[in-house]
Design a protein around this motif. Structure first.
Motif, PDB file in Angstrom:
ATOM      1  N   THR A 158      50.017  37.317  45.021  1.00 37.56           N
ATOM      2  CA  THR A 158      49.305  37.940  43.905  1.00 37.56           C
ATOM      3  C   THR A 158      50.066  39.176  43.445  1.00 37.56           C
ATOM      4  N   PRO A 159      50.328  39.323  42.146  1.00 37.73           N
ATOM      5  CA  PRO A 159      51.042  40.524  41.685  1.00 37.73           C
ATOM      6  C   PRO A 159      50.233  41.774  41.973  1.00 37.73           C
ATOM      7  N   PRO A 160      50.890  42.870  42.356  1.00 43.81           N
ATOM      8  CA  PRO A 160      50.155  44.061  42.804  1.00 43.81           C
ATOM      9  C   PRO A 160      49.750  45.024  41.704  1.00 43.81           C
ATOM     10  N   SER A 161      50.353  44.918  40.508  1.00 33.41           N
ATOM     11  CA  SER A 161      50.137  46.004  39.543  1.00 33.41           C
ATOM     12  C   SER A 161      49.867  45.531  38.123  1.00 33.41           C
ATOM     13  N   ILE A 162      49.698  44.222  37.928  1.00 30.78           N
ATOM     14  CA  ILE A 162      49.352  43.708  36.603  1.00 30.78           C
ATOM     15  C   ILE A 162      48.714  42.338  36.794  1.00 30.78           C
ATOM     16  N   ALA A 163      47.802  41.979  35.916  1.00 25.33           N
ATOM     17  CA  ALA A 163      47.186  40.661  35.994  1.00 25.33           C
ATOM     18  C   ALA A 163      48.080  39.629  35.312  1.00 25.33           C
ATOM     19  N   LEU A 164      48.068  38.398  35.838  1.00 24.05           N
ATOM     20  CA  LEU A 164      48.912  37.344  35.275  1.00 24.05           C
ATOM     21  C   LEU A 164      48.616  37.116  33.796  1.00 24.05           C
ATOM     22  N   LEU A 165      47.330  37.142  33.428  1.00 22.55           N
ATOM     23  CA  LEU A 165      46.977  36.885  32.036  1.00 22.55           C
ATOM     24  C   LEU A 165      47.530  37.980  31.122  1.00 22.55           C
TER      25      LEU A 165
END
Length: 573
Positions: free
Chosen positions: A401-408
């Motif tokens: 899971t990315p730590p500092s931004i949402a995938l969308l």
């Protein structure tokens, strides 16, 4: 607290009258205050995270076609996000809720307004936290009534009662999963199962914390059954009674009779319970316990509640709970019962409620789902398989899971670089005998990899369980979509022999499917909802280990086929 919630639940007739007094398509406003609240269970009091001080959380009531607006204000130290499990979120992916997938979580002291319209759905769903293990206490029902002047496709029940299964830990669940991820072993199991937040008399110090469902003779009750447990499929039965199953995951099904249900985490099932006209006794036990075939530890206990008849002109008998027989449930590892039950679920597939199964497929995928391992870091002792750490994966990719931004956010802004890659493998990179002797190397790869789908593509996904570190059923949940379960079987999926037997006429339509232990499930759906959509195992421990992935569905050509920009209050990381 739970007894007052039940009292609210069973006032269904007055609720229906309330909803009916307004025009369909109205906007329904809710305020969710995320706050700490002291709750006592098993003779221990602890401060838990709740919505509005309630455990389980408050219900969301709406009709098909309504717009729902929920302001969530975070007044605890933890970051929070809320997922509206099973809501299609057509063109409203910013409101779906999984942290770091469609939004950054709501930070302490901040708020976010979830805004979505319920399109073409009616029935029982659930909402829950979608970050770490906070959904252990942050969950509640979503009850969607049919449009005004529209009836159920079965006789109107006398009353409707949500039955929500959960798990209770005396320990802090955030500490439980944090410790497990640190040492690489399996997490400590729950101390009790609960029904509507109550553990019942089989657990220590819990005789007064028992669900009591009072019914009248000769009436039909609709039980809206929800499995909000973190890590367990559950069998459920009521002694000397049978159910008529009429809905699964907010989709009507062809009714069938059974005395026992199987329900996986994230799944919902509506059943009709017809009470006896002249019961020989007035008190019966309802019971739930897990279905499990894996190799790890799990909570093997049984939770019970009480079904009590209110007889006219008779005082209820003071029946001792200890004198009541615990209902018989299938063996804990009864995969045969699970398969038989699952195969009975069929869509109505009529003119009013058609089963729009894609007959032809544009994109095919074959995903293995199961456990694996990662090496133990240097200078550390790990408690996973052979001194490694437990992991889980789809096609041997353990999702990061990315730590500092949402995938969308990353996708919508066109700034994918360094956040995600679009090379998720459509088939296993190294084929093996998936349900046979596992390979010697059980290590997984890590990455934030996604699959990109063109708008309106007809998609087929075969989910294949593996025997690596033990075959077990995995409840796979797809956000933003329902799918048709066109086939299921045991052993390895055969791409030549199995597809001719697919049911393309009336397969069950769901949002969460239990992939058979040591077997496979074939799904079809049409990618008609642009955005980024999570797919993951609904066992929280497996999701923590990486059994998850994401789809990017591209915009269509028409204005109503494009995802709108994010709302101005979208949380920041």
């Amino acid at each position: 607290m739970a007894s007052s919630i039940l009292a609210c639940f069973v006032c269904t007739l007055s609720i229906i009258e309330f909803v009916s007094s307004h025009q369909t398509g109205r906007t329904r406003h809710y305020h969710f205050n995320v706050q700490l609240h002291n709750v006592t269970r098993l003779c221990q009091t602890k401060s838990i995270i709740t919505i509005n001080g309630k455990f389980p959380g408050p219900p969301i009531y709406a009709r098909e076609g309504d717009r729902v607006v929920v302001e969530v204000a975070n007044n605890v130290a933890n970051n929070v996000s809320i997922h509206w499990h099973g809501i299609r979120q057509l063109l409203s992916g910013w409101a779906d809720g999984p942290a770091y997938v469609t939004q950054c979580p709501i930070q302490s002291g901040q708020s976010y307004v979830y805004n979505f319209t319920i399109v073409g759905q009616r029935g029982t769903l659930l909402w829950h936290a979608h970050i770490s293990w906070l959904r252990a206490t942050l969950y509640g029902p979503i009850i969607i009534l049919p449009m005004k002047n529209t009836s159920y496709p079965f006789p109107m029940p006398h009353k409707e009662v949500p039955i929500i299964f959960g798990e209770w830990w005396n320990a802090d669940t955030e500490a439980v999963i944090s410790q497990a991820l640190q040492n690489g072993g399996g997490p400590n199991v729950s101390d009790a199962y609960t029904i509507n937040g109550l553990p019942g008399p089989l657990y220590n110090c819990s005789a007064n914390d028992t669900l009591k469902l009072k019914v009248k003779p000769g009436k039909t009750y609709m039980l809206r059954i929800i499995n909000a447990a973190l890590n367990d499929d559950l069998f459920f039965t009521i002694s000397n009674h049978t159910f008529s199953v009429v809905e699964a995951d907010a989709i009507y099904v062809k009714p069938f009779e059974t005395d026992t249900l199987l329900i996986a985490p994230g799944q919902t099932t509506n059943v009709l319970l017809k009470t006896k006209w002249s019961p020989m006794k007035t008190t019966f036990l309802m019971a739930a316990r897990p279905y499990f075939t894996g190799q790890g530890t799990f909570d093997k206990s049984t939770v019970v509640g009480i079904l009590e008849y209110k007889l006219p002109f008779k005082k209820p008998l003071n029946t001792s709970i200890s004198s009541l027989p615990i209902p018989t449930l299938p063996p804990i590892n009864s995969t045969s019962f699970v398969a038989n039950f699952s195969n009975k679920l069929r869509s109505l597939a009529n003119n009013k409620f058609p089963a729009n199964v894609p007959q032809n497929v544009d994109k095919k995928f074959f995903f293995t789902v199961g456990l694996g391992s990662t090496p133990c870091p240097n200078n550390q002792t790990c408690q996973g398989p052979n001194g490694s750490k437990f992991a889980a994966s789809v096609n041997n990719i353990s999702f990061t899971t990315p730590p500092s931004i949402a995938l969308l956010q990353s996708y919508f802004s066109g700034q994918n670089g360094g956040v995600l890659t679009t090379d998720f493998p459509g088939v296993p990179l190294i084929p093996f005998n998936y349900t046979g002797t596992p390979p010697n190397n059980t290590h997984v790869a890590n990455g934030t990899k996604v699959v990109v789908l063109p708008f309106n593509a007809a998609v087929e996904v075969v989910l294949q369980d593996t025997s690596i570190l033990g075959a077990e059923s995995h409840p796979l949940h797809l956000h933003g979509y329902n799918f048709f379960v066109v086939g299921q079987g045991f052993g390895n999926f055969d791409p030549q022999k199995d597809p001719p037997n697919f049911n393309l006429v009336d397969p069950v339509e769901r949002n969460t499917i239990g992939v058979p232990s040591g077997g496979w499930a074939a799904l079809r759906f049409r990618a008609d909802n642009p955005g980024v959509w999570f797919m993951h195992c609904h066992f929280e421990v497996h999701m923590s280990w990486g059994l998850k992935m994401a789809w990017i569905v591209l915009d269509g050509k028409l204005p109503n086929q494009k995802l709108p920009p994010p709302p101005s209050d979208l949380p920041k990381c």
